[in-house]
Design an enzyme around this catalytic site. Sequence first.
Site, PDB file in Angstrom:
ATOM      1  N   ARG A  33      -2.163  40.225 -40.756  1.00  0.00           N
ATOM      2  CA  ARG A  33      -0.877  39.512 -40.689  1.00  0.00           C
ATOM      3  C   ARG A  33      -1.055  38.052 -40.310  1.00  0.00           C
ATOM      4  O   ARG A  33      -0.274  37.204 -40.738  1.00  0.00           O
ATOM      5  CB  ARG A  33       0.045  40.196 -39.682  1.00  0.00           C
ATOM      6  CG  ARG A  33       0.596  41.480 -40.234  1.00  0.00           C
ATOM      7  CD  ARG A  33       1.539  42.125 -39.266  1.00  0.00           C
ATOM      8  NE  ARG A  33       2.201  43.251 -39.883  1.00  0.00           N
ATOM      9  CZ  ARG A  33       2.751  44.246 -39.228  1.00  0.00           C
ATOM     10  NH1 ARG A  33       2.722  44.255 -37.907  1.00  0.00           N
ATOM     11  NH2 ARG A  33       3.332  45.234 -39.858  1.00  0.00           N
ATOM     12  N   LYS A 204       8.676  63.285 -45.964  1.00  0.00           N
ATOM     13  CA  LYS A 204      10.033  63.826 -45.876  1.00  0.00           C
ATOM     14  C   LYS A 204      10.977  63.229 -46.892  1.00  0.00           C
ATOM     15  O   LYS A 204      11.061  62.013 -47.034  1.00  0.00           O
ATOM     16  CB  LYS A 204      10.594  63.509 -44.491  1.00  0.00           C
ATOM     17  CG  LYS A 204       9.964  64.298 -43.372  1.00  0.00           C
ATOM     18  CD  LYS A 204      10.435  63.687 -42.105  1.00  0.00           C
ATOM     19  CE  LYS A 204      10.618  64.656 -40.979  1.00  0.00           C
ATOM     20  NZ  LYS A 204      11.281  63.957 -39.870  1.00  0.00           N
ATOM     21  N   GLY A 360       4.148  51.535 -45.694  1.00  0.00           N
ATOM     22  CA  GLY A 360       2.910  51.669 -44.946  1.00  0.00           C
ATOM     23  C   GLY A 360       1.818  52.525 -45.561  1.00  0.00           C
ATOM     24  O   GLY A 360       0.709  52.058 -45.800  1.00  0.00           O
ATOM     25  N   GLY A 383       9.183  48.639 -43.549  1.00  0.00           N
ATOM     26  CA  GLY A 383      10.607  48.932 -43.368  1.00  0.00           C
ATOM     27  C   GLY A 383      11.486  47.990 -44.166  1.00  0.00           C
ATOM     28  O   GLY A 383      12.493  48.401 -44.758  1.00  0.00           O
TER      29      GLY A 383
END
Length: 402
Positions: A33, A204, A360, A383
């Site tokens: 990053r 999920k 991710g 996100g």
Amino acid sequence: MSFSTHNFNGQRALVRVDFNVPIKNGTIADDTRIRAALPTIRKILADGGSVVLMSHWGRPLKDIEKKPHLTLADFTLRPVAAHLATLLGTEVIFSDDCISEDAANKAAALKPGQVLLLENLRYYKQEEKGDKEFAEKLAKLGDVYVNDAFGTAHRAHASTAVIADSFAAGKKMFGLLMEGEVKAAEEVLNNSKKPFTAIIGGAKVSDKILIIENLLEKATDIIIGGGMAYTFFKAQGGHIGNSLCEDDRLDMALDLLKKAADKGVCIHLPADSILADKFAADAATSSAVSTEIPSGWMGLDIGQMAIEHFSKVISNSKTILWNGPMGVFEMDKFQHGTKAIAESVAAATTNGAFSLVGGGDSVAAVNKFNLADKVSYVSTGGGAMLEFFEGKQLPGIAAIKG
Ligand code: AMP
């Protein structure tokens, strides 16, 4: 206002970066990053400007509340200043409070070519609350505001969104990293060449409902793999043994399939699966049609038929979005499907498709298989990217674009 064409000569740029990097015992474990922000910093310095950098790191106030032995000093950005200085080959001045007099004085004293890093923004609860006064204090530290923190673009925090109100239209812009992220994401969502295939995987289905629903409006094909596929099989009356399943989402899975059929979007589920007798790297393995998994066995990867089918769909695509692995790729025995799909996406890209990998675990997968430079774009914002593809307006983007 475009960052690339703006001349920063004589200006002090206040740059929101994402330096939320893993730090263990004062050492930076992964500086991806920090490196990602270098082009933006270098361009401002090369123009003859100076740079005031601000970032969050971790969740100091929340963590200290839970673990009282921790102090703010455990969340300092100081190690980042030292590391950044090495990467840039220039001194990085540090201020140990982002809105103190010291910060203001150090910012005011910056000469062209100099860099100042402010201490962790989240020492103040006002940051996450999006407090206007706090944002205004930060805004005083720069002549222009540059947002290069795509990873926090989905948060309406003081330094990522509210602060933009303090700058006129020509004095706020995305940095190069953010510009690249937004361009790639918009290319896929709003400008996609057809066929457009979205590959959605992961554990999920409940985490991915919104993205699938939104993509039903945009994609021609949606490939569903990973643990979430078994909820769809069970909903259709299949036998899935001990595979992952969200029983409270069976109706929703059927509803998604119906909506896709109504809209003419092709949903592709993995016809066969690689099975394990337990969720472990040393599990015994087998394979089966995904709707005929015996009890005592669970599907942990897509099978060979599924790989061939998915690869064919991918190779016919002109736009590809990939979020989430096809199986438990962290374990060698169950990485094959994810690896094969990564290779198919890379091959389609070589043949001219535009491919974006975001989120991710799929990013971790393309890195693991050394294919990151063979896809068109790898997003840094998990996100934020997910929310973008859910069709939400990201506060960090809206604050600048209006
Ligand atoms: P997500 O964060 O929802 O994208 O899920 C990523 C995780 O899903 C990874 O850690 C995978 O190991 C896991 N996963 C993928 N396929 C399966 C599966 N068939 N059964 C259980 N977990 C899975």
